[in-house]
Design an enzyme around this catalytic site. Structure first.
Site, PDB file in Angstrom:
ATOM      1  N   LYS A   1     -12.973   6.863  -9.370  1.00  0.00           N
ATOM      2  CA  LYS A   1     -13.868   7.136  -8.236  1.00  0.00           C
ATOM      3  C   LYS A   1     -13.130   7.021  -6.913  1.00  0.00           C
ATOM      4  CE  LYS A   1     -16.853   4.069 -10.095  1.00  0.00           C
ATOM      5  NZ  LYS A   1     -17.892   3.095 -10.288  1.00  0.00           N
TER       6      LYS A   1
ATOM      7  N   LYS B   1      -5.599   6.968 -14.831  1.00  0.00           N
ATOM      8  CA  LYS B   1      -7.026   7.104 -15.148  1.00  0.00           C
ATOM      9  C   LYS B   1      -7.745   7.891 -14.049  1.00  0.00           C
ATOM     10  CE  LYS B   1      -9.901   3.752 -13.995  1.00  0.00           C
ATOM     11  NZ  LYS B   1     -10.827   2.625 -13.849  1.00  0.00           N
TER      12      LYS B   1
ATOM     13  N   LYS C   1      -6.374  -3.898  -7.782  1.00  0.00           N
ATOM     14  CA  LYS C   1      -7.237  -3.856  -6.594  1.00  0.00           C
ATOM     15  C   LYS C   1      -6.646  -4.655  -5.446  1.00  0.00           C
ATOM     16  CE  LYS C   1     -11.672  -2.308  -8.142  1.00  0.00           C
ATOM     17  NZ  LYS C   1     -13.099  -2.491  -8.202  1.00  0.00           N
TER      18      LYS C   1
END
Ligand code: TYM
Length: 334
Positions: A200, A197, A115
């Site tokens: 979202k 993965k 992140k």
């Protein structure tokens, strides 16, 4: 234990649009486990602000997510479905646990590394201590079990370490939780890059199937899913795109690897993609219809939000008071 049942806690961030990965990796298992445990399912909106959010958008998504929990089949009369930000204990316990967490432990967290690479202009302290808030979420309810996808395992291990560390100093305060990882669907991969993965926040909308995608969009995304040039349907790591489609299909239909391999023996990828589309749509269509109903029933959803926040506040306070006492905070005068 609450009402003679073991306790389950889990949550999802109200950030971005939920994907079929969130559903198959987590939500689906929540429903399976919900009868057996006393359950707390949180819309973890406090976690969402580690990345800058548009306030109106966050509020809207949080409510939608809460409705999705209910629409997916969690009975809000039996399961405590609530917003994390409505229960003050999460932040309070997180602060205390921060004082028991080492910088080195947080530095190792892969989600923080990912992140902070993605949001290089906003590497805030909240992003760094995010796993401590997650530990607080879980420990606050003395959860025995935490159903999550594989990507959350590292956070869960930290939670267990913190619980044990605290218990070693102050006696048995926290239940040390176990992760529950489903047998199928614990890591659904991107349709465009099956080494990644499904997420979202993927910039490519074709990489993820969103829970609110209509039937045609699902069909289009499945059709475009990356496969390979082998031309055979086998379940193996050398064919990650096909393996992922088979996983989605298995998770949606409940069929075993043997069953699906038999079903698709001698078939081409087109047939597989059509079958995956149908299986996904048979899960999403009823869910979307129920969300639409709930959206119209404002009074009902509001009452759920209110009652469950009170319930969560009640149970979380029990743990919080115990922790505060153990660490030496002065007693409250009544
Ligand atoms: P979040 O919001 O990213 O994801 C919610 C749940 O979905 C699972 N998941 C997946 N499973 C399979 N395949 C995928 N592609 C996939 N993508 C996501 C996640 O593992 C998760 O179970 N930190 C958490 C939220 C959280 C939490 C908690 C979870 C906060 N406090 C306490 C459990 C307990 C998160 O960001 O999940």
């Amino acid at each position: 234990m609450i009402n003679d049942k073991k306790v389950l806690f889990s949550g999802m961030q109200a950030t971005g649009n939920l994907t079929i990965g969130n559903y198959l990796g987590a939500l689906k298992n929540w429903i399976t486990l919900s009868d057996e445990y006393e359950c707390f399912y949180s819309v973890v909106d406090m976690h969402s602000i580690t990345v800058r959010q548009n306030p109106a958008e966050l509020r809207k998504r949080a409510r939608k997510l809460l409705q999705i929990y209910i629409a997916a089949g969690l009975d809000p009369e039996k399961n405590c479905i609530y917003y994390q930000s409505h229960v003050s204990g999460h932040a309070e316990l997180a602060w205390i646990l921060n004082c028991f967490t080492y910088m080195g432990e947080l530095n190792r967290m892969t989600q923080f590394k990912d992140k902070s690479a993605k949001h290089a202009d906003n590497i805030n302290a909240g992003l760094f201590t995010y796993p401590v808030l997650m530990a607080a979420d879980i420990l606050l309810y003395q959860a025995d079990v935490v159903p999550v996808g594989i990507d959350q395992m590292q956070h869960l291990e930290l939670t267990r370490d913190l619980a044990e560390r605290f218990n070693n100093i102050y006696g048995d305060v926290f239940t040390v939780p176990e992760a529950y990882i489903g047998k199928v669907g614990a890591k659904i991969m991107s349709l465009q890059d099956p080494s990644k993965k499904m997420s979202k926040s993927d910039e490519n909308p074709n990489a993820s199937i969103y829970l609110m995608d209509d039937a045609d969009t699902v069909a289009r995304k499945c059709k475009r899913a990356v496969t390979d040039s082998e031309g055979v349907i086998l379940y193996r790591d050398e064919q990650p795109g096909v393996k992922n489609l088979l996983d989605i299909y298995r998770a949606c239909t409940g069929k075993s690897v043997e069953e699906v391999l038999k079903e698709f023996e001698g078939q081409g990828y087109g047939v597989l993609k059509t079958a995956v589309t149908e299986s996904v749509n048979s899960v999403l269509q009823p869910l979307q219809a129920r969300v639409a109903e709930l959206e119209k029933d404002k009074g009902y959803v509001d009452s759920i939000i209110k009652n469950n926040a009170e319930k969560a506040q009640y149970y979380s306070n029990k743990t919080l008071r115990k922790v505060q006492k153990k660490i030496g905070f002065p007693e409250r005068i009544r």
